[in-house]
Scaffold this motif. Structure first.
Motif, PDB file in Angstrom:
ATOM      1  N   VAL A   1       0.104  19.388   6.150  1.00 24.06           N
ATOM      2  CA  VAL A   1       0.227  18.233   5.343  1.00 24.06           C
ATOM      3  C   VAL A   1      -0.842  17.750   4.660  1.00 24.06           C
ATOM      4  O   VAL A   1      -1.910  17.733   5.526  1.00 24.06           O
ATOM      5  N   THR A   2      -0.953  16.889   3.800  1.00 20.08           N
ATOM      6  CA  THR A   2      -2.056  16.116   3.337  1.00 20.08           C
ATOM      7  C   THR A   2      -1.584  14.715   2.830  1.00 20.08           C
ATOM      8  O   THR A   2      -1.185  14.585   1.619  1.00 20.08           O
ATOM      9  N   PRO A   3      -2.078  13.743   3.695  1.00 27.19           N
ATOM     10  CA  PRO A   3      -1.939  12.356   3.543  1.00 27.19           C
ATOM     11  C   PRO A   3      -3.219  11.938   2.324  1.00 27.19           C
ATOM     12  O   PRO A   3      -4.191  12.464   2.326  1.00 27.19           O
TER      13      PRO A   3
ATOM     14  N   LEU B   1      11.687  -0.244  -6.785  1.00 29.93           N
ATOM     15  CA  LEU B   1      11.271   0.990  -7.713  1.00 29.93           C
ATOM     16  C   LEU B   1       9.748   1.132  -7.257  1.00 29.93           C
ATOM     17  O   LEU B   1       8.980   0.013  -6.826  1.00 29.93           O
ATOM     18  N   VAL B   2       9.452   2.306  -7.068  1.00 30.11           N
ATOM     19  CA  VAL B   2       8.167   2.796  -6.814  1.00 30.11           C
ATOM     20  C   VAL B   2       7.778   3.691  -8.063  1.00 30.11           C
ATOM     21  O   VAL B   2       8.153   4.627  -8.369  1.00 30.11           O
ATOM     22  N   VAL B   3       6.567   3.006  -8.744  1.00 28.05           N
ATOM     23  CA  VAL B   3       6.183   3.386  -9.994  1.00 28.05           C
ATOM     24  C   VAL B   3       4.772   3.405 -10.205  1.00 28.05           C
ATOM     25  O   VAL B   3       4.222   2.642  -9.621  1.00 28.05           O
ATOM     26  N   PRO B   4       4.096   4.151 -11.238  1.00 24.56           N
ATOM     27  CA  PRO B   4       2.874   3.912 -11.590  1.00 24.56           C
ATOM     28  C   PRO B   4       2.386   2.624 -11.787  1.00 24.56           C
ATOM     29  O   PRO B   4       3.165   2.081 -12.420  1.00 24.56           O
ATOM     30  N   GLU B   5       1.349   2.312 -11.162  1.00 22.93           N
ATOM     31  CA  GLU B   5       0.576   0.800 -11.757  1.00 22.93           C
ATOM     32  C   GLU B   5       0.431   0.742 -13.179  1.00 22.93           C
ATOM     33  O   GLU B   5       0.964  -0.428 -13.694  1.00 22.93           O
ATOM     34  N   SER B   6       0.139   1.637 -13.868  1.00 21.88           N
ATOM     35  CA  SER B   6       0.023   1.568 -15.300  1.00 21.88           C
ATOM     36  C   SER B   6       1.380   1.354 -16.152  1.00 21.88           C
ATOM     37  O   SER B   6       1.476   0.882 -17.326  1.00 21.88           O
ATOM     38  N   ASP B   7       2.549   1.773 -15.406  1.00 23.90           N
ATOM     39  CA  ASP B   7       3.987   1.311 -16.106  1.00 23.90           C
ATOM     40  C   ASP B   7       4.474   0.049 -15.358  1.00 23.90           C
ATOM     41  O   ASP B   7       5.557   0.005 -15.829  1.00 23.90           O
TER      42      ASP B   7
ATOM     43  N   ALA C   1       0.852  -1.051  -0.047  1.00 28.09           N
ATOM     44  CA  ALA C   1      -0.021  -0.070  -0.023  1.00 28.09           C
ATOM     45  C   ALA C   1       0.878   1.231   0.017  1.00 28.09           C
ATOM     46  O   ALA C   1       1.767   1.363   0.995  1.00 28.09           O
ATOM     47  N   VAL C   2       0.664   2.237  -1.019  1.00 29.03           N
ATOM     48  CA  VAL C   2       1.373   3.401  -1.125  1.00 29.03           C
ATOM     49  C   VAL C   2       0.605   4.882  -0.540  1.00 29.03           C
ATOM     50  O   VAL C   2      -0.587   4.698  -0.907  1.00 29.03           O
ATOM     51  N   ILE C   3       1.050   5.384   0.199  1.00 31.57           N
ATOM     52  CA  ILE C   3       0.479   6.697   0.483  1.00 31.57           C
ATOM     53  C   ILE C   3       1.261   7.859   0.541  1.00 31.57           C
ATOM     54  O   ILE C   3       2.522   7.828   0.710  1.00 31.57           O
ATOM     55  N   GLU C   4       0.579   8.969   0.086  1.00 30.28           N
ATOM     56  CA  GLU C   4       1.582  10.071  -0.588  1.00 30.28           C
ATOM     57  C   GLU C   4       1.178  11.327   0.737  1.00 30.28           C
ATOM     58  O   GLU C   4      -0.036  11.482   0.994  1.00 30.28           O
ATOM     59  N   LEU C   5       2.304  12.012   0.985  1.00 28.99           N
ATOM     60  CA  LEU C   5       2.436  13.031   1.966  1.00 28.99           C
ATOM     61  C   LEU C   5       2.864  14.239   1.073  1.00 28.99           C
ATOM     62  O   LEU C   5       3.902  14.408   0.823  1.00 28.99           O
ATOM     63  N   SER C   6       1.894  15.145   1.130  1.00 31.42           N
ATOM     64  CA  SER C   6       2.490  16.667   0.591  1.00 31.42           C
ATOM     65  C   SER C   6       2.193  17.517   1.572  1.00 31.42           C
ATOM     66  O   SER C   6       1.409  17.421   2.473  1.00 31.42           O
ATOM     67  N   GLY C   7       2.847  18.737   1.257  1.00 31.78           N
ATOM     68  CA  GLY C   7       2.951  19.834   2.300  1.00 31.78           C
ATOM     69  C   GLY C   7       4.035  20.268   2.934  1.00 31.78           C
ATOM     70  O   GLY C   7       4.829  19.375   3.025  1.00 31.78           O
ATOM     71  N   ASP C   8       4.172  21.662   3.124  1.00 33.31           N
ATOM     72  CA  ASP C   8       5.801  21.830   3.676  1.00 33.31           C
ATOM     73  C   ASP C   8       6.080  21.391   4.871  1.00 33.31           C
ATOM     74  O   ASP C   8       7.238  21.241   5.262  1.00 33.31           O
TER      75      ASP C   8
ATOM     76  N   ASP D   1      11.688  10.634   0.681  1.00 32.52           N
ATOM     77  CA  ASP D   1      11.485  12.059   0.615  1.00 32.52           C
ATOM     78  C   ASP D   1      12.061  12.402  -0.807  1.00 32.52           C
ATOM     79  O   ASP D   1      13.129  12.542  -0.906  1.00 32.52           O
ATOM     80  N   ILE D   2      11.321  12.834  -1.697  1.00 29.79           N
ATOM     81  CA  ILE D   2      12.067  13.095  -2.901  1.00 29.79           C
ATOM     82  C   ILE D   2      11.046  14.180  -3.704  1.00 29.79           C
ATOM     83  O   ILE D   2       9.825  13.989  -3.843  1.00 29.79           O
ATOM     84  N   ASP D   3      11.650  15.284  -4.339  1.00 34.18           N
ATOM     85  CA  ASP D   3      10.979  16.161  -4.963  1.00 34.18           C
ATOM     86  C   ASP D   3       9.889  17.053  -4.246  1.00 34.18           C
ATOM     87  O   ASP D   3       8.821  17.102  -4.806  1.00 34.18           O
ATOM     88  N   GLY D   4      10.129  17.233  -3.154  1.00 33.23           N
ATOM     89  CA  GLY D   4       8.799  18.009  -2.288  1.00 33.23           C
ATOM     90  C   GLY D   4       7.920  17.065  -1.788  1.00 33.23           C
ATOM     91  O   GLY D   4       6.505  17.570  -1.315  1.00 33.23           O
ATOM     92  N   THR D   5       7.708  15.645  -2.124  1.00 34.69           N
ATOM     93  CA  THR D   5       6.858  14.822  -1.566  1.00 34.69           C
ATOM     94  C   THR D   5       7.475  13.448  -0.748  1.00 34.69           C
ATOM     95  O   THR D   5       8.317  13.221  -1.114  1.00 34.69           O
ATOM     96  N   THR D   6       6.675  13.102   0.266  1.00 40.07           N
ATOM     97  CA  THR D   6       7.120  11.949   1.051  1.00 40.07           C
ATOM     98  C   THR D   6       6.297  10.935   0.460  1.00 40.07           C
ATOM     99  O   THR D   6       4.981  10.844   0.741  1.00 40.07           O
ATOM    100  N   TRP D   7       6.693   9.756  -0.031  1.00 44.93           N
ATOM    101  CA  TRP D   7       6.117   8.422   0.005  1.00 44.93           C
ATOM    102  C   TRP D   7       6.338   7.472   0.993  1.00 44.93           C
ATOM    103  O   TRP D   7       7.419   7.278   1.293  1.00 44.93           O
TER     104      TRP D   7
END
Length: 390
Positions: free
Chosen positions: A132-134, A203-209, A53-60, A102-108
């Motif tokens: 922050v927005t999970p 590797l963490v990649v889009p499921e479509s890829d 399961a993958v969760i994205e955390l955005s926000g400063d 943490d990469i390019d301003g997003t925490t995965w």
């Protein structure tokens, strides 16, 4: 429960993980499980772990916020770095284990499929006023590369792996399609295998890829391998897995999840307050954990095959709990187990029902991976000095 992976449904010879396995919807093997393990330790292999399961955390404030509610020290985590982390209950018992990058301003964040929804809910409830927005990201998937050939040569070139990449370092994956922005990243993880000698890159990649990356890496020389391979190498390296090698009573010290991002741990001992910290600090400074993680060699010739959750017995008494059980291509039937801290390494063990030979198997602790528990904790040493005993 995640949908079956596109690799499972399309790859010739793919056999799904057994019913009830904690990695549903992916391949257990592709027809030659022991051969797949050999390829992973001697050359290179790719394992489909898209059940994660993958969760994205955005926000400063994502890292400073996560620092306050989890066990890892994250306020100084640099861009393109990863770490392992835990969420504990109020008594210091492990609820969640997850990997973050943490990469390019997003925490995965990625974790066990069975814990994805509850972890996302917990993170969302703990936001309060933080910036922050999970967000759950079921459209992202994890693939794992194993073996000495993944760090250099055609495979490393295919994923854009930095020549000097170190453990927990991460980087952007090359574009698959020139009309899209790059999406996805690689990260180097702690080695697995016997004595930790098999390099690991996720590797963490889009499921479509997923299919495209799978084909690209196989064409570059990696052998398809199932979760059987990953689990065998994980157990051989004594890397525990949540809810297989832990139970509802497990605390971090018992499974050696202590350490910062550069130490392969998930619990930093030099940080501020978080839920369950009191137990962690008390064990670190004054006491010892009641149990310890050990690697067991099981009698593979026994009519009884032990399973996760079985009792581990010595002298007719229960002294522990069996974790992951797996067939290893060189070491035979092996398992992780939580046993009482003071059990000697040469103790004769019986797994299963000690009074029923048909429902039990003998086992022994691997002596090479057993560390005597004779270190005096710093807090205890200070107390002894004050009392004139040090």
């Amino acid at each position: 429960m995640p949908s079956p992976s596109p690799i499972l449904t399309s790859h010739p010879g793919a056999v799904p993980t057994p019913e009830g396995d904690p990695s549903p919807g992916v391949a257990w093997h592709y027809g030659d499980p022991l051969g797949e393990q050999r390829a992973a330790t001697r050359r290179a292999a790719i394992v489909d772990r898209s059940d994660r399961a993958v969760i994205e955390l955005s926000g400063d404030e994502r890292l400073t916020w996560l620092h306050t509610i989890s066990t890892q020290h994250l306020t100084g985590l640099a861009d393109r770095r990863s770490a392992e982390n835990l969420s504990l209950d109020g008594n210091g018992r492990i609820e969640d284990h997850f990997v973050l990058t943490d990469i390019d301003g997003t925490t995965w964040v990625d974790t066990e499929s069975s814990r994805g929804e509850s972890l996302a809910d917990f993170l969302t409830k703990m936001v309060f006023w933080a910036k922050v927005t999970p967000a759950a990201r079921p459209d992202m998937a994890v693939l794992t590369l194993l073996g000495p050939d993944v760090l250099s040569g055609p495979i490393a070139e295919a994923i854009g792996l930095a020549a000097d990449a170190t453990v927990y370092q991460a980087g952007d994956l090359p574009e698959l399609r020139h009309d899209d922005e790059p999406l996805g990243f690689w990260r180097v993880m702690p080695s697995l295998g016997d004595r930790g000698t098999t390099p690991v890159v996720d590797l963490v990649v889009p499921e479509s890829d997923v299919r495209a990356w799978w084909k690209l890496i196989v064409d570059a020389g990696a052998a398809p391998a199932g979760m059987w391979t990953y689990e065998a190498l994980r157990v051989a390296a004594m890397r525990p897995r949540l809810h297989l090698d832990t139970d509802e009573r497990t605390i971090p010290h018992e499974v050696d999840w202590i350490g910062g991002p550069d130490e392969g741990g998930a619990v930093h001992l030099d940080k501020g307050c978080y839920r369950g910290q009191e137990t962690v600090a008390r064990v670190a400074n004054l006491g010892r954990p009641p149990r310890r993680l050990v690697l067991l060699h099981l009698d593979g010739s026994s009519a009884y095959r032990p399973t996760t959750g079985d009792d581990v017995n010595a002298g007719g008494r229960k002294i522990g709990r069996l974790g992951t059980v797996v067939d290893h291509f060189e070491n035979g039937l092996i398992a992780l187990a939580l046993v009482k801290r003071n059990v000697p390494v040469d103790t004769e063990l019986v797994v299963g029902a000690p009074d029923s030979p048909d429902d039990a198997a003998t086992a022994r602790i691997d002596p090479d991976l057993y560390t005597p528990d004779d270190q005096v904790q710093p807090g205890r040493a200070a107390v002894d000095r004050l009392r004139g005993r040090g």
